[in-house]
Design a protein around this motif. Structure first.
Motif, mmCIF file in Angstrom:
data_model
loop_
_atom_site.group_PDB
_atom_site.id
_atom_site.type_symbol
_atom_site.label_atom_id
_atom_site.label_comp_id
_atom_site.label_asym_id
_atom_site.label_seq_id
_atom_site.Cartn_x
_atom_site.Cartn_y
_atom_site.Cartn_z
ATOM 1 N N ALA A 139 1.032 4.379 -9.799
ATOM 2 C CA ALA A 139 -0.001 4.995 -10.021
ATOM 3 C C ALA A 139 0.280 5.520 -11.213
ATOM 4 O O ALA A 139 -0.450 5.027 -12.468
ATOM 5 N N PRO A 198 -3.873 5.362 -4.998
ATOM 6 C CA PRO A 198 -3.559 3.926 -4.470
ATOM 7 C C PRO A 198 -3.644 4.037 -2.879
ATOM 8 O O PRO A 198 -4.686 4.784 -2.299
ATOM 9 N N ASP A 199 -4.576 2.860 -1.865
ATOM 10 C CA ASP A 199 -4.724 2.200 -0.950
ATOM 11 C C ASP A 199 -4.308 3.724 0.284
ATOM 12 O O ASP A 199 -3.208 3.626 0.372
ATOM 13 N N ASN A 204 -1.408 10.620 -2.550
ATOM 14 C CA ASN A 204 -2.303 9.525 -1.219
ATOM 15 C C ASN A 204 -1.752 10.863 0.262
ATOM 16 O O ASN A 204 -1.088 11.321 -0.288
ATOM 17 N N ASP A 214 4.846 -2.076 0.703
ATOM 18 C CA ASP A 214 3.371 -2.769 0.102
ATOM 19 C C ASP A 214 3.626 -3.900 0.744
ATOM 20 O O ASP A 214 2.225 -5.007 1.986
ATOM 21 N N ARG A 240 -6.900 0.407 -7.558
ATOM 22 C CA ARG A 240 -5.796 0.328 -6.862
ATOM 23 C C ARG A 240 -4.525 -0.083 -7.953
ATOM 24 O O ARG A 240 -4.200 -0.935 -8.564
ATOM 25 N N THR A 246 1.042 2.386 -13.556
ATOM 26 C CA THR A 246 -0.572 1.012 -13.342
ATOM 27 C C THR A 246 -0.922 1.737 -14.810
ATOM 28 O O THR A 246 -1.754 0.878 -15.840
ATOM 29 N N THR A 267 -2.552 -0.907 2.122
ATOM 30 C CA THR A 267 -1.499 -1.237 0.633
ATOM 31 C C THR A 267 -2.234 -1.660 -0.268
ATOM 32 O O THR A 267 -3.049 -1.759 -0.342
ATOM 33 N N ASP A 268 -1.881 -1.694 -1.241
ATOM 34 C CA ASP A 268 -2.188 -2.158 -2.666
ATOM 35 C C ASP A 268 -1.741 -2.930 -3.288
ATOM 36 O O ASP A 268 -1.039 -4.264 -3.256
#
Length: 194
Positions: A67, A158-159, A90, A23, A16, A70, A182-183
């Motif tokens: 993302a 991502p969530d 997402n 978030d 994530r 990250t 949320t991430d």
């Protein structure tokens, strides 16, 4: 360096992204493109350190900014590049983008319960159903897995989409979408059939 391998499966490091301001606030960001906040950048750096001892053959990520950021932390110092996968975009929350999750719980209690009990049936006004998003991301995931047989790959998603991928790969029921919205810059290992 640790090499994670399995004879008949690929190893997926499901990640994530680091958190965004939404978030932290408990807001639904869905497909909104937002950068990581300061805490999110720290989470991404920590993820990179935690995963430094694991040999990754490939890093695939969603097209959203958190993302991308990250994934960039993950590939730094490695001899691989990250690749964007449009199917990892997402869920489109439509009119729910930016709403507090608690606001939906208070103002639409029946819909909120339905999201907890039958997440596949939830479709925000003007958005994408959870079922359609799950089908889209699993199709993209299967393509990536097919290309990555017997490899260790990182998927930065991502969530709530990441939780849908985890449920599918682990052959579990879809999660309560309100609890995985949320991430938080975390990761899990999953042995996946190709």
């Amino acid at each position: 360096m640790i090499t994670l391998r399995s004879a008949a499966k690929s190893t997926v490091v499901l990640i994530r992204p680091g958190a965004t301001t939404f978030d932290e606030q408990g807001r639904m960001k869905g497909s909104l493109d937002m950068p990581m906040c300061e805490r999110g950048r720290e989470q991404a750096e920590n993820l990179s350190k935690e995963l430094a001892g694991i040999r990754l053959d490939a890093v695939y990520h969603a097209p959203c900014e958190s993302a991308v950021e990250t994934a960039a932390c993950l590939v730094e110092g490695r001899s691989i590049r990250s690749k964007v996968i449009e199917g990892f975009r997402n869920i489109d929350h439509g009119l729910w983008h930016g709403k507090l999750i608690d606001e939906i719980r208070r103002n639409q209690p029946r819909l909120y319960r339905s999201g907890a009990e039958h997440p596949e049936n939830v479709c925000p006004p003007g958005g994408e159903s959870v079922h359609a998003a799950a089908m889209r991301v699993m199709k993209a995931t299967q393509r990536v897995l097919k290309k990555s047989r017997n490899q260790v790959i990182a998927l930065v998603i991502p969530d709530p989409l990441a939780s849908l991928v985890a449920a599918q790969l682990n052959q579990e029921a879809m999660p309560d979408i309100w609890k995985v919205e949320t991430d938080a810059g975390n990761w899990q290992l999953i042995e996946a059939n190709c």
